[in-house]
Every structure is written in structure tokens, then in C-alpha cells.
Design a protein around this motif. Sequence first.
Motif, short mmCIF file in Angstrom:
data_model
loop_
_atom_site.label_atom_id
_atom_site.label_comp_id
_atom_site.label_asym_id
_atom_site.label_seq_id
_atom_site.Cartn_x
_atom_site.Cartn_y
_atom_site.Cartn_z
N LEU A 140 35.24 40.39 -13.15
CA LEU A 140 34.62 39.51 -14.15
C LEU A 140 34.29 38.14 -13.56
O LEU A 140 33.24 37.56 -13.87
N ALA A 141 35.16 37.61 -12.70
CA ALA A 141 34.89 36.32 -12.08
C ALA A 141 33.69 36.39 -11.15
O ALA A 141 32.85 35.48 -11.12
N VAL A 142 33.56 37.48 -10.38
CA VAL A 142 32.41 37.63 -9.49
C VAL A 142 31.12 37.75 -10.32
O VAL A 142 30.10 37.15 -9.97
N LEU A 194 45.57 34.82 -6.53
CA LEU A 194 45.62 36.28 -6.71
C LEU A 194 46.99 36.83 -6.35
O LEU A 194 47.51 37.74 -7.02
N LEU A 213 30.60 36.49 -13.29
CA LEU A 213 30.33 35.17 -13.85
C LEU A 213 29.71 34.25 -12.80
O LEU A 213 28.71 33.57 -13.07
N LEU A 214 30.26 34.26 -11.60
CA LEU A 214 29.69 33.43 -10.53
C LEU A 214 28.28 33.87 -10.16
O LEU A 214 27.43 33.04 -9.86
N VAL A 249 42.12 30.62 -3.95
CA VAL A 249 41.84 31.85 -4.70
C VAL A 249 42.76 32.97 -4.24
O VAL A 249 43.33 33.70 -5.07
N SER A 261 40.23 43.86 -12.64
CA SER A 261 39.30 43.53 -13.72
C SER A 261 39.00 42.03 -13.82
O SER A 261 37.83 41.66 -13.95
N PRO A 262 39.98 41.12 -13.72
CA PRO A 262 39.61 39.70 -13.74
C PRO A 262 38.79 39.29 -12.51
O PRO A 262 37.90 38.45 -12.61
N LEU A 263 39.07 39.91 -11.37
CA LEU A 263 38.32 39.60 -10.17
C LEU A 263 36.86 40.02 -10.31
O LEU A 263 35.95 39.25 -9.97
#
Length: 115
Positions: free
Chosen positions: A98-100, A68, A102-103, A64, A94-96
Motif C-alpha cells: 500500500l505504501a508503494v 519494518l 501511494l508513493l 524504513v 500488505s502495508p508495504l
Amino acid sequence: MRDVSEPMTPQAQGPAVQPGTQAGHDAGSGLYVRTWLWLLGLTIVEIAVASLSLPRGVTVGLLVVLALMKGALIMAYFMHLRFERLTFVYAVLSPLILAVALLAGIAPDAFTRLP
């Protein structure tokens, strides 16, 4: 301080800028080749990390972080965001975030269904 009635000499005008380039920006493809070599090196490190028999959490964490780093390099140099600091930060974070999120939404279900 210079008297404004005097004409500017070439030495007083500042550094010469080549046509077609902007001051402070690198000209040529050398910067892109160096960036591509860094991306190639990071990809080789990712392959090495994936092939090592490290604990799963360490492997995922390293992959990860490396992803990044690669994403930041691509956004900074190929998408030309390195001179736009705030946009660059938003593009990385922003993607980080969103990933957190989602998880966090999937984790409770995933942990209850483990064998």
C-alpha cells in the motif's frame, strides 16, 4: 511400534506440559522482555541514523528498513503472529504494498512541483 493393547507409561506419553501453557510456546515474560530490549535497541539505532549527516536517501532507506524490522517484531511477538506464517507474511507485506502504491500515485505530482 507399540502394541495398542498395552497401557501407555509416563515415559511413552511424551514430554510433560505445564498447565496453562501450550507445547512449543515459551512461558513467562522473558520473551517479551527480550523483544522489548530489541525494540529499544532498534529505536536507539533509528535516533543515531537520524542524527548523523548521511545523504537524505540513505537516511530514509535505513529508517524504513528499521521501521519494518520493528513492525515485524511487534507483529510476531506482541500480536502472537509468529506461529501463523501466512498471516504474518500478509501483515508485513500488505502495508508495504500500500505504501508503494501511494508513493507511485503521489510521485508524479511531487516531482513536477519541485522548486
